[in-house]
Design a protein around this motif. Sequence first.
Motif, PDB file in Angstrom:
ATOM      1  N   ALA A  24       0.845  -1.186   0.000  1.00 47.61           N
ATOM      2  CA  ALA A  24       0.000   0.000   0.000  1.00 47.61           C
ATOM      3  C   ALA A  24       0.884   1.240   0.000  1.00 47.61           C
ATOM      4  O   ALA A  24       2.052   1.185   0.387  1.00 47.61           O
ATOM      5  CB  ALA A  24      -0.908   0.008   1.221  1.00 47.61           C
ATOM      6  N   ILE A  25       0.315   2.368  -0.430  1.00 46.65           N
ATOM      7  CA  ILE A  25       1.041   3.629  -0.374  1.00 46.65           C
ATOM      8  C   ILE A  25       0.987   4.138   1.044  1.00 46.65           C
ATOM      9  O   ILE A  25      -0.073   4.479   1.552  1.00 46.65           O
ATOM     10  CB  ILE A  25       0.412   4.663  -1.320  1.00 46.65           C
ATOM     11  CG1 ILE A  25       0.441   4.145  -2.749  1.00 46.65           C
ATOM     12  CG2 ILE A  25       1.134   5.992  -1.241  1.00 46.65           C
ATOM     13  CD1 ILE A  25      -0.276   5.037  -3.720  1.00 46.65           C
ATOM     14  N   THR A 131       0.537   2.555  -7.248  1.00 51.08           N
ATOM     15  CA  THR A 131      -0.135   1.517  -6.473  1.00 51.08           C
ATOM     16  C   THR A 131      -1.491   2.011  -5.987  1.00 51.08           C
ATOM     17  O   THR A 131      -1.590   3.062  -5.373  1.00 51.08           O
ATOM     18  CB  THR A 131       0.714   1.105  -5.260  1.00 51.08           C
ATOM     19  OG1 THR A 131       1.987   0.641  -5.718  1.00 51.08           O
ATOM     20  CG2 THR A 131       0.028  -0.011  -4.478  1.00 51.08           C
ATOM     21  N   ALA A 132      -2.517   1.231  -6.277  1.00 47.23           N
ATOM     22  CA  ALA A 132      -3.851   1.522  -5.762  1.00 47.23           C
ATOM     23  C   ALA A 132      -4.057   0.730  -4.487  1.00 47.23           C
ATOM     24  O   ALA A 132      -3.707  -0.440  -4.412  1.00 47.23           O
ATOM     25  CB  ALA A 132      -4.908   1.134  -6.796  1.00 47.23           C
ATOM     26  N   SER A 133      -4.631   1.381  -3.464  1.00 44.83           N
ATOM     27  CA  SER A 133      -4.956   0.686  -2.225  1.00 44.83           C
ATOM     28  C   SER A 133      -6.176   1.334  -1.606  1.00 44.83           C
ATOM     29  O   SER A 133      -6.579   2.429  -2.006  1.00 44.83           O
ATOM     30  CB  SER A 133      -3.776   0.741  -1.243  1.00 44.83           C
ATOM     31  OG  SER A 133      -3.716   2.000  -0.605  1.00 44.83           O
ATOM     32  N   ASN A 134      -6.747   0.661  -0.598  1.00 43.20           N
ATOM     33  CA  ASN A 134      -7.921   1.251   0.036  1.00 43.20           C
ATOM     34  C   ASN A 134      -7.555   2.476   0.856  1.00 43.20           C
ATOM     35  O   ASN A 134      -8.422   3.229   1.292  1.00 43.20           O
ATOM     36  CB  ASN A 134      -8.659   0.223   0.887  1.00 43.20           C
ATOM     37  CG  ASN A 134      -7.781  -0.374   1.988  1.00 43.20           C
ATOM     38  OD1 ASN A 134      -6.610  -0.028   2.111  1.00 43.20           O
ATOM     39  ND2 ASN A 134      -8.357  -1.272   2.769  1.00 43.20           N
ATOM     40  N   GLN A 135      -6.254   2.729   1.067  1.00 49.43           N
ATOM     41  CA  GLN A 135      -5.837   3.948   1.753  1.00 49.43           C
ATOM     42  C   GLN A 135      -5.742   5.130   0.785  1.00 49.43           C
ATOM     43  O   GLN A 135      -5.944   6.268   1.180  1.00 49.43           O
ATOM     44  CB  GLN A 135      -4.490   3.726   2.449  1.00 49.43           C
ATOM     45  CG  GLN A 135      -4.586   2.761   3.624  1.00 49.43           C
ATOM     46  CD  GLN A 135      -3.249   2.539   4.303  1.00 49.43           C
ATOM     47  OE1 GLN A 135      -2.197   2.626   3.670  1.00 49.43           O
ATOM     48  NE2 GLN A 135      -3.272   2.251   5.584  1.00 49.43           N
ATOM     49  N   THR A 136      -5.413   4.865  -0.455  1.00 46.44           N
ATOM     50  CA  THR A 136      -5.378   5.967  -1.421  1.00 46.44           C
ATOM     51  C   THR A 136      -6.775   6.339  -1.872  1.00 46.44           C
ATOM     52  O   THR A 136      -7.012   7.448  -2.324  1.00 46.44           O
ATOM     53  CB  THR A 136      -4.539   5.607  -2.664  1.00 46.44           C
ATOM     54  OG1 THR A 136      -5.158   4.516  -3.352  1.00 46.44           O
ATOM     55  CG2 THR A 136      -3.128   5.234  -2.303  1.00 46.44           C
ATOM     56  N   GLY A 137      -7.700   5.398  -1.782  1.00 42.99           N
ATOM     57  CA  GLY A 137      -9.058   5.676  -2.201  1.00 42.99           C
ATOM     58  C   GLY A 137      -9.257   5.417  -3.684  1.00 42.99           C
ATOM     59  O   GLY A 137      -8.317   5.183  -4.431  1.00 42.99           O
ATOM     60  N   ILE A 149     -11.095   0.753  -7.698  1.00 43.63           N
ATOM     61  CA  ILE A 149     -11.886   0.850  -6.470  1.00 43.63           C
ATOM     62  C   ILE A 149     -11.688  -0.397  -5.615  1.00 43.63           C
ATOM     63  O   ILE A 149     -11.806  -1.522  -6.112  1.00 43.63           O
ATOM     64  CB  ILE A 149     -13.394   1.005  -6.774  1.00 43.63           C
ATOM     65  CG1 ILE A 149     -13.681   2.293  -7.545  1.00 43.63           C
ATOM     66  CG2 ILE A 149     -14.211   0.987  -5.488  1.00 43.63           C
ATOM     67  CD1 ILE A 149     -15.144   2.476  -7.900  1.00 43.63           C
ATOM     68  N   ASP A 150     -11.393  -0.194  -4.340  1.00 43.56           N
ATOM     69  CA  ASP A 150     -11.472  -1.252  -3.338  1.00 43.56           C
ATOM     70  C   ASP A 150     -12.786  -1.038  -2.598  1.00 43.56           C
ATOM     71  O   ASP A 150     -12.995  -0.006  -1.964  1.00 43.56           O
ATOM     72  CB  ASP A 150     -10.283  -1.167  -2.379  1.00 43.56           C
ATOM     73  CG  ASP A 150     -10.262  -2.291  -1.357  1.00 43.56           C
ATOM     74  OD1 ASP A 150     -11.325  -2.880  -1.092  1.00 43.56           O
ATOM     75  OD2 ASP A 150      -9.190  -2.566  -0.800  1.00 43.56           O
ATOM     76  N   ALA A 151     -13.679  -2.021  -2.667  1.00 41.57           N
ATOM     77  CA  ALA A 151     -15.008  -1.855  -2.084  1.00 41.57           C
ATOM     78  C   ALA A 151     -14.962  -1.569  -0.592  1.00 41.57           C
ATOM     79  O   ALA A 151     -15.866  -0.920  -0.055  1.00 41.57           O
ATOM     80  CB  ALA A 151     -15.855  -3.099  -2.347  1.00 41.57           C
ATOM     81  N   SER A 152     -13.906  -2.014   0.085  1.00 35.42           N
ATOM     82  CA  SER A 152     -13.833  -1.784   1.527  1.00 35.42           C
ATOM     83  C   SER A 152     -13.621  -0.309   1.853  1.00 35.42           C
ATOM     84  O   SER A 152     -13.800   0.107   2.998  1.00 35.42           O
ATOM     85  CB  SER A 152     -12.697  -2.604   2.144  1.00 35.42           C
ATOM     86  OG  SER A 152     -11.426  -2.116   1.737  1.00 35.42           O
ATOM     87  N   PHE A 153     -13.268   0.487   0.846  1.00 33.89           N
ATOM     88  CA  PHE A 153     -13.074   1.908   1.089  1.00 33.89           C
ATOM     89  C   PHE A 153     -14.353   2.584   1.572  1.00 33.89           C
ATOM     90  O   PHE A 153     -14.312   3.564   2.316  1.00 33.89           O
ATOM     91  CB  PHE A 153     -12.569   2.618  -0.162  1.00 33.89           C
ATOM     92  CG  PHE A 153     -12.445   4.104   0.044  1.00 33.89           C
ATOM     93  CD1 PHE A 153     -11.370   4.634   0.722  1.00 33.89           C
ATOM     94  CD2 PHE A 153     -13.439   4.968  -0.388  1.00 33.89           C
ATOM     95  CE1 PHE A 153     -11.273   5.997   0.952  1.00 33.89           C
ATOM     96  CE2 PHE A 153     -13.343   6.329  -0.165  1.00 33.89           C
ATOM     97  CZ  PHE A 153     -12.258   6.840   0.506  1.00 33.89           C
ATOM     98  N   PHE A 154     -15.501   2.062   1.165  1.00 31.60           N
ATOM     99  CA  PHE A 154     -16.757   2.702   1.556  1.00 31.60           C
ATOM    100  C   PHE A 154     -16.976   2.649   3.058  1.00 31.60           C
ATOM    101  O   PHE A 154     -17.667   3.504   3.619  1.00 31.60           O
ATOM    102  CB  PHE A 154     -17.925   2.081   0.803  1.00 31.60           C
ATOM    103  CG  PHE A 154     -17.878   2.355  -0.678  1.00 31.60           C
ATOM    104  CD1 PHE A 154     -17.880   3.660  -1.147  1.00 31.60           C
ATOM    105  CD2 PHE A 154     -17.819   1.327  -1.593  1.00 31.60           C
ATOM    106  CE1 PHE A 154     -17.821   3.933  -2.508  1.00 31.60           C
ATOM    107  CE2 PHE A 154     -17.771   1.579  -2.952  1.00 31.60           C
ATOM    108  CZ  PHE A 154     -17.761   2.883  -3.415  1.00 31.60           C
ATOM    109  N   ASP A 155     -16.396   1.641   3.724  1.00 32.91           N
ATOM    110  CA  ASP A 155     -16.452   1.628   5.188  1.00 32.91           C
ATOM    111  C   ASP A 155     -15.694   2.824   5.757  1.00 32.91           C
ATOM    112  O   ASP A 155     -16.129   3.455   6.720  1.00 32.91           O
ATOM    113  CB  ASP A 155     -15.843   0.332   5.727  1.00 32.91           C
ATOM    114  CG  ASP A 155     -16.671  -0.892   5.377  1.00 32.91           C
ATOM    115  OD1 ASP A 155     -17.897  -0.740   5.197  1.00 32.91           O
ATOM    116  OD2 ASP A 155     -16.099  -1.991   5.275  1.00 32.91           O
TER     117      ASP A 155
END
Length: 302
Positions: A24-25, A131-137, A149-155
């Motif tokens: 992740a970034i 790098t795409a990650s749920n922290q970058t959105g 899109i990481d679906a867990s980002f919506f949390d």
Amino acid sequence: MSFNDGAKLDTSQVTGGGSRGGLAIGGGIGGLVITLVAVFLGVDPSVITGATNGSPFDTSQVQTGGDQSTTTFDQCQTGADANRDVTCRIIGTVNSVQDYWSEALPADVSRQYRAAKTVIYSGATQSPCGTASNQTGPFYCPSDERVYIDASFFDELESTYGADGGALAQEYVVAHEYGHHVENILGILAKGQDGKTGPQSGGVRIELMADCMAGVWANHASTTEDADGNTLLQPLTQDDIDSALSAAAAVGDDHIQEELGGGSVNQDTWTHGSSASRQKWFKTGYESGTVNACDTFATNDL
């Protein structure tokens, strides 16, 4: 905004990618700082990561990211699935947004729409923009014309940024990223990538324009159809609109700085616009129903 239960989802417009525990970034607060500065709901994370754009444009529907996952999204077949499952909701929104722009863009501005890819990944995956990650959105990468899109980002959108967790709050995010794709097709996207910041900067104007385009889609979403001609979405309610506006407010630069930056607001560093501006331009698109109302470069009243 609810999907019609019997509508069919087209999973060929998305693909899986990435793996849990991938690179992740940054991490923790570092990831949130990156989100604050440039990436969340933004364009081209290479501005931060130093990655280079390595792929030519490719307009086919499917692209596998990360570990070349063979995910088929078999659980996502109908609108009923989209109502119960966030990943299926992303797919249904992608279907709706692309159906809308494929007809509206030629009609409104005499430009042909190019279908864009969406990579729904888990944890982290690589893109030509970094790098795409749920922290970058979620973001749109213009080099390969894909949305990541990481679906867990919506949390995180709900728990960290304060959106209300409604369906249209999530769908707004997807529609915003496709707004960047439309900007790319129109040749406008580069105006926001000059490295400047501030409430009147090109980057802010590009983001507010994408918010407006998300509102335009929302206006027409209940008329979009699946491949069999069935309407995908039910008409919006006021609760739906309030949900989208809660997401727009949650990702305003001033709100993020107040909540995550110790309460100090510095307009000179803004890259996406204030909460009020993001809400204003979503409503402008929704109330007008046309991309012609979204020219944020034609006004200083942002």
